[in-house]
Design a protein around this motif. Structure first.
Motif, PDB file in Angstrom:
ATOM      1  N   ASP A  50     -31.089 -12.166   8.038  1.00 54.41           N
ATOM      2  CA  ASP A  50     -30.837 -11.232   9.145  1.00 54.41           C
ATOM      3  C   ASP A  50     -31.362  -9.834   8.823  1.00 54.41           C
ATOM      4  O   ASP A  50     -31.854  -9.129   9.697  1.00 54.41           O
ATOM      5  N   ILE A  56     -29.755  -7.147  11.217  1.00 52.65           N
ATOM      6  CA  ILE A  56     -28.708  -6.255  10.713  1.00 52.65           C
ATOM      7  C   ILE A  56     -29.374  -5.118   9.935  1.00 52.65           C
ATOM      8  O   ILE A  56     -30.499  -5.255   9.463  1.00 52.65           O
ATOM      9  N   MET A  60     -25.461  -2.355   6.751  1.00 51.55           N
ATOM     10  CA  MET A  60     -24.627  -3.509   7.107  1.00 51.55           C
ATOM     11  C   MET A  60     -24.718  -4.564   6.006  1.00 51.55           C
ATOM     12  O   MET A  60     -23.716  -5.161   5.619  1.00 51.55           O
TER      13      MET A  60
END
Ligand SMILES: [Fe+2]
Length: 251
Positions: A50, A56, A60
């Motif tokens: 991700d 993200i 994060m």
């Protein structure tokens, strides 16, 4: 039931069936060992994918990796990476650190081509993971053995020859503690072994959002103080950086 509801209900059934099948398969064949670390590796891989694709943010990823490490016990991690084998007959360099790649055993549910790089770093007392900053990458060092003096800095500005950095962390990193870097937060790190030997496990995501990664050594001891408690530091070539920071004799 109209066609739309029928389709929805059918999809629901299929989804439930697949889920049940997955649970059943896993229960039937799961071995009692390592259920935590299998899940851990898969979760780390998913979030790293991700991050690479931009779903993200780097911060994060850092928050998630912290959650992951709060969830795992040291003995499970040591077993999962086979630390005893990796650290046996370890050749410690006189300057800086040596690394060894970590391979997880091939098990159901763990992809063979993991998105993140994993290595152990080993060093003798007073040797260091020398001070350096990063571009387009994230990583997290987890202390497996020993103690290290950890310093981290945000990278505020950068030219071809210099960086302006701001101190964020200065602490003793003990077994089980972990610290991460990214372009957004705590970009620069520096770890000096305080014990006879020290080892960290590092998980790394390169080429975040498809941009080429880079690593640059810097010279915090020669820093020029600038406004706001910040430091203007020179970038160093590897040889000079290792000579100056690879074996710390004056701290
Ligand atoms: Fe690093």
């Amino acid at each position: 039931m109209n066609r739309r509801d029928f389709t929805k209900s059918l999809l629901g059934t299929i989804a439930s069936y697949s889920l049940l099948e997955t649970l059943f398969t896993r229960d039937a064949f799961a071995t009692p060992v390592r259920p935590i670390t299998d899940r851990w590796v898969r979760d780390l891989n998913d979030m790293s994918r991700d991050l690479k694709s931009g779903r993200i943010s780097p911060t994060m990823w850092q928050a998630k990796v912290k959650e992951l490490y709060d969830r795992i016990e040291l003995p499970d991690l040591l077993a999962a990476i086979d630390f005893n084998k990796l650290s046996a007959h370890f050749e410690y360099p006189d300057l800086g650190v040596s690394t060894r790649m970590v391979e997880f055993p091939s098990l159901d549910g763990i992809p063979q081509d993991l998105v993140f790089v994993r290595k152990i770093f080993g060093m003798k007392q007073d040797r260091a993971i020398i001070p350096h900053g990063h571009k387009n990458m994230t990583s997290c060092h987890y202390v497996l053995k020993g103690e290290l003096e950890l310093k981290q800095y945000d990278k505020v500005e950068e030219t071809d020859t210099h960086m302006v950095i701001e101190p964020t962390i200065h602490e003793i990193a003990r077994v089980g503690s972990h610290s991460s870097i990214s372009d957004e937060k705590n970009n620069v790190h520096w770890l000096r072994a305080q014990t006879e030997t020290a080892f960290t496990f590092d998980v790394i995501v390169l080429d975040v959002q498809g941009k080429p990664y880079d690593i640059e050594n810097i010279d915090p001891d020669g820093a020029e103080k600038v406004a706001g408690g910040r430091l203007r530091v020179r970038k160093l070539g590897v040889d000079e950086a290792l000579r100056k920071y690879g074996h710390d004799t004056h701290h």
